[in-house]
Design an enzyme around this catalytic site. Structure first.
Site, PDB file in Angstrom:
ATOM      1  N   HIS A  32       0.961  -1.284   0.020  1.00 27.17           N
ATOM      2  CA  HIS A  32      -0.005  -0.132  -0.170  1.00 27.17           C
ATOM      3  C   HIS A  32       0.876   1.070  -0.193  1.00 27.17           C
ATOM      4  O   HIS A  32       1.861   1.382   0.580  1.00 27.17           O
ATOM      5  CB  HIS A  32      -0.861  -0.113   1.136  1.00 27.17           C
ATOM      6  CG  HIS A  32      -2.225   0.822   0.954  1.00 27.17           C
ATOM      7  ND1 HIS A  32      -3.339  -0.118   0.415  1.00 27.17           N
ATOM      8  CD2 HIS A  32      -2.456   1.990   1.280  1.00 27.17           C
ATOM      9  CE1 HIS A  32      -4.214   0.761   0.386  1.00 27.17           C
ATOM     10  NE2 HIS A  32      -3.944   2.192   0.827  1.00 27.17           N
ATOM     11  N   ASP A 147      14.300   7.907  -6.586  1.00 27.34           N
ATOM     12  CA  ASP A 147      13.457   7.483  -5.526  1.00 27.34           C
ATOM     13  C   ASP A 147      14.220   6.043  -5.055  1.00 27.34           C
ATOM     14  O   ASP A 147      13.348   5.028  -4.702  1.00 27.34           O
ATOM     15  CB  ASP A 147      12.269   7.260  -5.485  1.00 27.34           C
ATOM     16  CG  ASP A 147      11.519   7.007  -4.025  1.00 27.34           C
ATOM     17  OD1 ASP A 147      11.908   7.523  -3.364  1.00 27.34           O
ATOM     18  OD2 ASP A 147      10.297   6.589  -4.014  1.00 27.34           O
TER      19      ASP A 147
END
Length: 898
Positions: A32, A147
């Protein structure tokens, strides 16, 4: 175009047309993030196992979300490398994009979560090697990941390392956006808006931080507020490995990656040749690590399953457990769990899920379900399987069901059906060998829970990133506007210069035509004057000749008459002789007159030729004067035009200078306004964070105060139990002493002895009761004091931490402000130098053009005078050859026009 409506053919080609809900079945949520959720699924047509990232583009920032989806899809389509995640396709369904990728077991972060201890150095080297190969591929194609962290480095079953989560990636290098996860951000990314652009070296910094994360279970500054971490990274020294157990090669590698200055940081291809990467390691190091992790995950899930089963069976037999039983059970299971995990060499780690919205930190992680088909007591769970798995859309809505276990743990004893509440808890650990994973079910559930709990902090960071991006867009928009304004200004000035040049050219052409016409007119007038002059001379000479001839005739008659008279008077001369003398005299007279006439004609011809020649010289001299006047007029006109052009260029330079200073002031003002707004937002975020931490601590203290009576009651019961045990011991001792005394004393003294013993027992019990009361009071006081001191210490520590973070923020903002002011000063100095240099070049150009014009003037006048002088000399030489004397006295004086 409305988001998701594929009217643009180029955008429509990015998405497949099939219905993803029909194409993919058996969805299970395995991760998630801020963008949505990641699911394990199976392709209904090919039975291929895939991972699906669902990203909604409805609600707030719809356009931004849609653009992010398009960017990520385009980015993934470009990737073809063993160390990047394989892209399967993208589908659209009800304002949700289904991004389908290859399924991986989990991330490097999951290894830390499961084993709860740092990885070994060879394991870190193997993971870093794979990540570097992926980065080298990206950077070779001018792509930036932006990232990199353990959570975005995935592992496959054969031990292949894959870079994933390209939601923050940039398809252009250099870039200047504020993106990434705070703790892994490079300093130049944090300062991107303030100091300029960055390139793929930011991924190298993030990789260095990831190495520290794998070596220490969390990145540097992870115990700090994410915003404060940004300020710390931007202005402090690079982090290093803390433990001394790591090799020098590993330390040098990390330090090499974490050079503060990007230019000194190595490229990915260069790091692939580093000793830390190239040194020998077992070929199966990652495969063995993955297998150990899978075994640990299976054991953890089975421990949880047995705990649920025990609670289920206990509730079935004896009803719900009371509080003390639950605590005892939890303690027992916790110790068992710790023993099992420690046997696998594991310790707990900090979750790597980012608080940043923009980071999209939930990678395509995975988990495993194993099913014990041989457990009769789970028949009732299997009966409910259809309910749980009947709809993939329901899986992630009902308590995030994650179920797994392993064969061999079945209990053959038949048991009655448990209650529904306990059965629903046990559903988390049903045994079905569905998919392999290195992430435990409890970890997935915890991460989902943390994601829901940290929504406020995540929204704050998301808002901050959105603000930074908006500020950057405003600056870019203003820069583009100012550039367009400057281009328009320069185009206007260029047109004015061209217009002036055209007008000057037209004026010179008109002047040239006028001068040509004047010369032609003067030539015609001169020709007419010359003809008239010649006619006048000829007429006068004709008149003079007529007069001369008439005079000769008269003289001839007079002479003739005089001779006749003389002959008539001379009577001695014969007539014939007279006739001969008269005839001879007449011939002499006629001859003399003829010579005189010829002389007159010669004189007239000479006079005519001389005067015509002289007139031609005067015409030539006048033409020379006209030519000199024309060239003087032309050169003066050119000088006037050039002076006007120079005045215009100076005016243009001044207007450009004024516009440049005004634009620089506008840009710097906006930058300072945005920085002030950013600093105000950062301050508000920090104050809000401080209040939230204080509220959380206050709630914790309130809960402790509420819990204190219960704790005190338990301690009081413990002291009471000790008192009761002491009383029982004393009672037994009293009875033993009483029996002994009664045995050794006479019977008549028994009453006194009993009374004495009774009084002694009462006295001791009273003392014991007083000690009990005193112990209770001391315990109450000490516990209250201890709680107050602990809470006060926590408050003091929190205040100190928040004060340090506030000071860090103020220092960061002061540094940014000083850097911005220094940047503005540099920009102003650079502009002044550019303006000064441009003005100097303009003045030099003006001087050079004026000098060239003066040189042209002198040369043209000199050339003209020399030509005219040669022409005059040629004319005079020809006149001399024609027999004419010096005609200069009849010429006009020359003027020096220089």
């Amino acid at each position: 175009m409305r988001k998701g409506v594929l009217k643009d053919p180029e955008i429509a080609e990015l998405f497949f047309k099939e219905d993803p809900e029909e194409l993919f079945i058996d969805l299970h949520e395995i991760g998630h993030g801020s963008f949505g959720a990641v699911y394990f699924a199976t392709n209904a047509h090919t039975n291929e196992v895939v991972a699906i990232k669902k990203m909604s583009y409805s609600g707030k920032q719809t356009h931004e979300k849609w653009q992010d989806i398009l960017k990520e899809v385009r980015f993934l389509q470009q990737l073809k490398h063993p160390n990047t995640i394989e892209y399967k396709g993208c589908y659209l369904k009800e304002h949700t994009a289904w991004l389908v990728m290859e399924y991986c077991l989990g991330s490097a972060s999951d290894l830390l979560e499961v084993h709860k201890k740092p990885l070994q150095e060879v394991e870190i080297a193997a993971i870093t090697h794979g990540a570097l190969q992926g980065l080298a591929y990206l950077h070779f194609h001018s792509l930036i990941h932006r990232d990199i962290k353990a959570g975005n480095i995935l592992l496959t079953e054969p031990g292949q390392v894959k870079l994933a989560d390209f939601g923050s990636a940039s398809m252009a290098s250099p870039a200047n956006s504020f993106v990434g996860t705070p703790y892994w951000m490079a300093p130049e990314v944090i300062l991107a808006m303030d100091e300029g652009q960055y390139d793929g070296k930011v991924d190298i910094w993030s990789l260095g931080i990831t190495c520290i994360e794998l070596a220490e279970r969390k990145p540097p500054l992870f115990n700090m507020n994410a915003m404060s971490a940004l300020y710390h990274i931007a202005q402090n020294d690079s982090p290093t490995l803390q433990s001394r157990e790591w090799t020098d090669s590993f330390r040098r590698f990390v330090d090499y990656c974490l050079h503060k200055i990007p230019q000194e940081r190595p490229a990915a291809a260069e790091l692939l040749r580093h000793d830390f990467i190239r040194r020998e390691r077992p070929p199966r190091v990652l495969i063995d690590l993955i297998q150990r992790t899978k075994d640990a995950v299976r054991e953890l899930d089975n421990l949880q399953y047995r705990k649920m089963k025990k609670i289920l069976f206990q509730e079935t037999r004896n009803g719900p457990l009371n509080e003390s039983q639950e605590e005892e059970e939890d303690s027992e299971q916790g110790s068992n769990l710790n023993r099992e995990v420690d046997s696998l060499g594991s310790i707990h780690s900090i979750p790597s899920v980012s608080v940043s919205t923009g980071s999209r930190s939930s990678s395509v992680n995975s988990m495993q379900e194993v099913m014990d088909e041989g457990s009769p007591e789970l028949v009732m769970m299997q009966e409910d399987e259809g309910t749980v798995n009947s709809s993939s859309s329901m899986v992630h809505k009902k308590d995030h069901v994650f179920v797994r276990d392993e064969a061999g743990h079945g209990d053959p004893r038949p048991e009655p059906r448990p209650t529904q509440s306990v059965q629903s808890r046990a559903l988390h650990y049903r045994n079905r060998e569905r998919f392999a994973t290195i992430k435990s079910a409890s970890l997935v559930t915890r991460q989902i829970h943390e994601h829901e709990q940290e929504n406020e902090l995540r929204e704050q960071m998301s808002g901050y990133k959105r603000m930074r991006r908006q500020h950057q867009k405003q600056l870019i928009a203003l820069e583009n506007k100012l550039k367009a304004e400057m281009d328009e200004h320069r185009l206007k000035l260029q047109k004015e210069v061209e217009t002036h040049a055209n007008n000057s050219s037209i004026e010179l052409e008109k002047l040239a035509k006028k001068q040509v016409a004047t010369i032609e007119k003067e030539a015609k007038v001169a020709a007419a004057d010359e003809k008239k002059f010649q006619q006048q001379i000829l007429a006068q000479q004709k008149k003079d000749l007529t007069t001369f001839l008439e005079s000769q005739k008269k003289q001839y008659k007079i002479c003739k008459e005089k001779i006749k008279e003389e002959m008539n008077e001379d009577h001695s001369t014969p007539k014939k002789e007279k006739q001969e003398r008269i005839s001879k005299h007449k011939e002499n007279l006629q001859h003399t007159q003829a010579e005189e006439e010829a002389h007159l004609l010669t004189q007239q011809r000479l006079y005519y030729d001389r005067n015509c020649r002289c007139f031609k010289r005067k015409i030539m001299t006048k033409r020379h004067e006209v030519e000199q006047q024309n060239i003087r007029e032309e050169l003066n006109k050119k000088r006037t035009q050039k002076e006007m052009e120079h005045a215009m260029l100076i005016r243009h330079d001044e207007s450009t200078r004024e516009l440049e200073y005004r634009q620089l002031h506008t840009l710097q003002k906006l930058r300072m306004d945005l920085i002030r707004l950013q600093h105000q937002t950062e301050l508000e975020n920090q104050l809000e964070y401080n209040k939230r931490r204080e509220r959380e601590l206050h709630r914790k203290h309130v809960m402790e105060l509420r819990q204190q009576p219960k704790n005190l009651k338990a301690m009081e019961m413990q002291i009471k139990k000790q008192f009761q045990d002491t009383c029982k011991v004393q009672t037994k001792q009293y009875k033993a002493l009483k029996n002994h005394q009664l045995e050794v004393t006479p019977k008549n003294e028994h009453k006194a002895i009993l009374k004495t013993l009774k009084e002694e027992q009462t006295r001791k019990l009273a003392i014991l009761a007083e000690q009990y009361e005193q112990s209770i009071n001391e315990m109450m006081a000490s516990q209250a004091l201890r709680l107050d001191e602990a809470q006060e210490a926590e408050c003091q520590a929190l205040r100190l931490q928040l004060q340090q973070e506030m000071e860090l923020l103020n220092a960061y903002q002061s540094k940014i402000k000083m850097q911005t002011e220094a940047q503005h000063e540099r920009e102003l100095q650079k502009l002044e130098q550019r303006v000064s240099l441009r003005r100097a070049h303009l003045e030099q150009k003006i001087e050079e053009e004026l000098a060239a014009l003066q040189k042209e003037r002198s040369e043209r006048i000199k050339t003209l005078l020399e030509r005219q002088e040669r022409e005059t000399e040629t004319f005079d030489m020809e006149s001399l050859r024609m027999g004419f004397g010096n005609l200069v006295t009849l010429d006009f004086p020359k003027e020096d026009y220089r």
